[in-house]
Design an enzyme around this catalytic site. Structure first.
Site, mmCIF file in Angstrom:
data_model
loop_
_atom_site.group_PDB
_atom_site.id
_atom_site.type_symbol
_atom_site.label_atom_id
_atom_site.label_comp_id
_atom_site.label_asym_id
_atom_site.label_seq_id
_atom_site.Cartn_x
_atom_site.Cartn_y
_atom_site.Cartn_z
ATOM 1 N N ASP A 103 -5.528 10.514 -4.929
ATOM 2 C CA ASP A 103 -4.563 10.027 -6.150
ATOM 3 C C ASP A 103 -3.895 11.269 -6.619
ATOM 4 O O ASP A 103 -2.710 11.323 -6.941
ATOM 5 C CB ASP A 103 -5.363 9.318 -7.337
ATOM 6 C CG ASP A 103 -6.570 10.197 -7.681
ATOM 7 O OD1 ASP A 103 -6.957 11.258 -7.210
ATOM 8 O OD2 ASP A 103 -7.026 9.915 -8.914
ATOM 9 N N ASP A 106 -4.944 18.749 -7.869
ATOM 10 C CA ASP A 106 -4.565 19.856 -8.950
ATOM 11 C C ASP A 106 -5.004 21.235 -8.346
ATOM 12 O O ASP A 106 -4.586 21.934 -7.801
ATOM 13 C CB ASP A 106 -5.031 19.245 -10.188
ATOM 14 C CG ASP A 106 -6.386 18.665 -10.503
ATOM 15 O OD1 ASP A 106 -7.133 19.003 -9.742
ATOM 16 O OD2 ASP A 106 -6.304 17.766 -11.517
ATOM 17 N N LYS A 134 -0.433 18.939 -8.485
ATOM 18 C CA LYS A 134 0.114 19.750 -9.480
ATOM 19 C C LYS A 134 0.187 21.245 -8.794
ATOM 20 O O LYS A 134 -0.837 21.993 -8.952
ATOM 21 C CB LYS A 134 -0.922 19.873 -10.658
ATOM 22 C CG LYS A 134 -0.840 18.469 -11.424
ATOM 23 C CD LYS A 134 -1.816 18.492 -12.320
ATOM 24 C CE LYS A 134 -2.343 17.294 -13.200
ATOM 25 N NZ LYS A 134 -3.305 17.367 -14.269
#
Length: 177
Positions: A103, A106, A134
């Site tokens: 999903d 980061d 990210k």
């Protein structure tokens, strides 16, 4: 889209479902082209990727399979930095073309550990498809070939992503404020 409240946090609208759908369709088109003759095994990382994995599978037009694993590295809104495998992969992956479905990437802690574990099983190829990344949070160099949306360092919920178990059910994505 209006603001939502989960536990003790407020979340503002961030990405509408239509934008997410477009990103998933584009990833599906790329994967169909790249795996046209390979019969990939998609390995979805639970719990967060369940919506992404389901929608991406609807876009796949090549013979493929899907399996699920569960790993955890989050508590509340921050990563613990420690990856815990909860439910392992049962399918034999040696010599197979594997695409991990995630999903969000980061810090990269979870993905680095997962890639290391799966590479040891000697797949023919190993790639990652993530809906969100990210870049400013990455703490590990990762070669992620399939990225849906690159986002800033915001804590988000919805479309499978949660805040302590809540918020996965929203079709849109919200950011904490």
């Amino acid at each position: 889209m209006s603001s939502i409240s989960l536990h003790n946090k407020q979340f503002a609208p961030y990405l509408p479902a239509a934008e997410i759908t477009t990103a998933v369709q584009e990833l599906g088109a790329r994967l169909n082209a790249d795996y046209a003759d390979k019969q990939p095994l998609f390995v979805a990382v639970l719990n967060g990727s369940f919506m992404f994995a389901a929608d991406l599978m609807k876009e796949m037009h090549v013979p493929c399979e899907i399996a699920f694993i569960r790993v955890a590295s989050y508590e509340g809104t921050s990563t613990t930095g420690e990856v815990k495998e909860i439910l392992g992969l049962r399918e034999e992956i040696e010599g197979r073309h594997i695409v991990i479905l995630e999903d969000i990437v980061d810090t990269g802690h979870t993905m680095r550990a997962l890639l290391q574990t799966l590479r040891a099983k000697q797949p023919a190829s190993l790639e990652v498809a993530t809906l969100f990344i990210k870049p400013e949070c990455l703490q590990h160099e990762l070669d992620i070939r399939y990225i849906g949306l690159s986002i800033p360092n915001e804590f988000i919920v919805g479309y499978g992503l949660d805040y302590d178990g809540l918020g996965r059910n929203f079709p849109d994505v919200y950011k904490a404020f």
